[in-house]
Design a protein around this motif. Sequence first.
Motif, short mmCIF file in Angstrom:
data_model
loop_
_atom_site.label_atom_id
_atom_site.label_comp_id
_atom_site.label_asym_id
_atom_site.label_seq_id
_atom_site.Cartn_x
_atom_site.Cartn_y
_atom_site.Cartn_z
N TYR A 50 0.91 -1.37 -0.03
CA TYR A 50 -0.02 -0.31 0.22
C TYR A 50 1.04 1.24 0.10
O TYR A 50 -0.25 2.65 -0.17
CB TYR A 50 -1.01 0.07 1.48
CG TYR A 50 -2.17 -0.99 1.05
CD1 TYR A 50 -2.10 -1.24 0.28
CD2 TYR A 50 -1.81 -1.92 2.36
CE1 TYR A 50 -2.98 -3.02 0.43
CE2 TYR A 50 -2.78 -2.88 2.83
CZ TYR A 50 -2.96 -3.27 1.47
OH TYR A 50 -4.58 -4.72 2.18
N THR B 48 4.65 3.44 -0.37
CA THR B 48 5.80 2.64 -1.19
C THR B 48 7.39 4.13 -0.33
O THR B 48 6.70 5.11 0.41
CB THR B 48 6.52 4.12 -2.36
OG1 THR B 48 5.51 2.84 -3.94
CG2 THR B 48 7.67 4.33 -3.02
N THR C 165 1.55 7.25 0.26
CA THR C 165 1.07 6.37 -0.70
C THR C 165 0.49 5.17 -1.36
O THR C 165 1.28 6.35 -2.46
CB THR C 165 -0.72 6.27 0.33
OG1 THR C 165 -1.09 6.75 -0.97
CG2 THR C 165 -0.65 6.83 1.53
N HIS C 166 0.31 4.90 -2.06
CA HIS C 166 -0.57 4.06 -3.57
C HIS C 166 -1.03 5.03 -3.68
O HIS C 166 -1.81 5.35 -2.92
CB HIS C 166 -0.69 2.41 -3.63
CG HIS C 166 0.69 1.94 -3.80
ND1 HIS C 166 0.59 0.85 -3.87
CD2 HIS C 166 2.11 1.74 -2.47
CE1 HIS C 166 1.92 -0.17 -3.78
NE2 HIS C 166 2.89 1.01 -3.31
N TRP C 167 -2.43 4.28 -4.80
CA TRP C 167 -3.23 5.76 -4.64
C TRP C 167 -4.47 5.46 -3.83
O TRP C 167 -4.15 3.55 -3.57
CB TRP C 167 -3.70 5.21 -6.44
CG TRP C 167 -2.35 6.38 -7.44
CD1 TRP C 167 -2.37 6.33 -7.64
CD2 TRP C 167 -2.71 8.43 -7.67
NE1 TRP C 167 -1.15 7.35 -8.94
CE2 TRP C 167 -2.02 8.36 -8.37
CE3 TRP C 167 -4.47 8.69 -6.89
CZ2 TRP C 167 -2.22 9.50 -8.79
CZ3 TRP C 167 -3.87 10.10 -7.68
CH2 TRP C 167 -3.34 10.66 -8.49
N HIS C 168 -5.63 5.26 -3.97
CA HIS C 168 -6.92 5.07 -3.02
C HIS C 168 -7.81 5.64 -2.77
O HIS C 168 -7.77 6.98 -2.92
CB HIS C 168 -6.13 4.28 -1.44
CG HIS C 168 -5.44 5.48 -0.68
ND1 HIS C 168 -4.59 6.31 -1.43
CD2 HIS C 168 -6.66 6.21 -0.20
CE1 HIS C 168 -4.30 6.90 -0.44
NE2 HIS C 168 -5.36 7.04 1.45
N TRP D 210 -4.19 10.09 -3.86
CA TRP D 210 -2.47 9.59 -2.74
C TRP D 210 -1.65 11.00 -1.55
O TRP D 210 -2.71 11.79 -2.41
CB TRP D 210 -1.62 9.32 -3.58
CG TRP D 210 -1.06 9.72 -4.40
CD1 TRP D 210 -0.99 10.62 -5.85
CD2 TRP D 210 0.15 10.90 -3.75
NE1 TRP D 210 -0.41 11.15 -6.15
CE2 TRP D 210 0.72 11.75 -5.42
CE3 TRP D 210 0.99 11.21 -3.25
CZ2 TRP D 210 1.80 12.57 -5.41
CZ3 TRP D 210 2.63 11.64 -3.47
CH2 TRP D 210 2.87 12.82 -4.55
N TRP E 79 -7.68 0.39 -1.94
CA TRP E 79 -6.04 0.12 -2.06
C TRP E 79 -5.71 -0.02 -3.80
O TRP E 79 -6.63 -0.81 -4.41
CB TRP E 79 -5.38 -0.63 -1.20
CG TRP E 79 -5.14 -0.09 -0.21
CD1 TRP E 79 -5.90 -0.13 1.16
CD2 TRP E 79 -4.70 1.47 0.28
NE1 TRP E 79 -5.62 0.52 2.17
CE2 TRP E 79 -4.57 1.87 1.98
CE3 TRP E 79 -3.81 2.30 -0.25
CZ2 TRP E 79 -4.15 2.39 2.68
CZ3 TRP E 79 -2.99 3.51 -0.06
CH2 TRP E 79 -3.58 3.64 1.89
N GLU F 123 -2.64 1.26 -7.36
CA GLU F 123 -1.85 1.60 -7.57
C GLU F 123 -1.10 1.97 -7.36
O GLU F 123 -0.80 2.75 -6.76
CB GLU F 123 -1.55 1.34 -9.21
CG GLU F 123 -2.47 2.55 -9.84
CD GLU F 123 -3.53 3.08 -10.08
OE1 GLU F 123 -4.09 4.23 -10.55
OE2 GLU F 123 -4.16 2.12 -10.09
N ALA F 124 0.30 1.80 -7.28
CA ALA F 124 1.37 2.64 -6.53
C ALA F 124 1.44 4.00 -7.72
O ALA F 124 1.29 3.98 -9.10
CB ALA F 124 2.60 1.99 -6.85
N SER G 259 3.50 6.60 -9.55
CA SER G 259 4.92 5.82 -10.54
C SER G 259 6.42 7.04 -9.93
O SER G 259 5.55 8.93 -9.39
CB SER G 259 4.73 6.36 -11.92
OG SER G 259 4.62 7.51 -12.03
#
Length: 131
Positions: A18, A20, A50-53, A95, A120, A122-123, A125
């Motif tokens: 969840y 990086t 965070t990742h996108w959520h 994020w 949750w 994707e990460a 970028s």
Amino acid sequence: MKIIACGSVSTIIAPEKYFTGRVLQTPIIEAEAPARLRATLVSFEPGARTHWHTHPLGQTLYVTSGAGLAQTWGGPLQEIRAGDVIWFAPDEKHWHGAAPKTAMTHIAMQEARDGVHADWLEAVSGEQYGG
């Protein structure tokens, strides 16, 4: 009344699926039903995020120290600093995290719908982060 004594709740390293970078989470409250509130103290090392959520009922952040970044899907990258309050609407994809060279800590507050506090995705970028 319930008092949760200082030091009685463990800080954990946030899961890589969840986040990086290195992120520490210290639970503040997980309210019992029928209440739905969850609040967590979240500390991001520089560059961590965070990742996108999304959150089914929205999310409020209160930045307690440092400086960071936040973004909604399709929106501009925003700087956030100690003392700022950030509101994300229900189901708004977003994020948040530390700035590249500065740590950031915030209190994250959100309610659950049907037991779900967050969805949750994707990460974020390096390009989205600004790297």
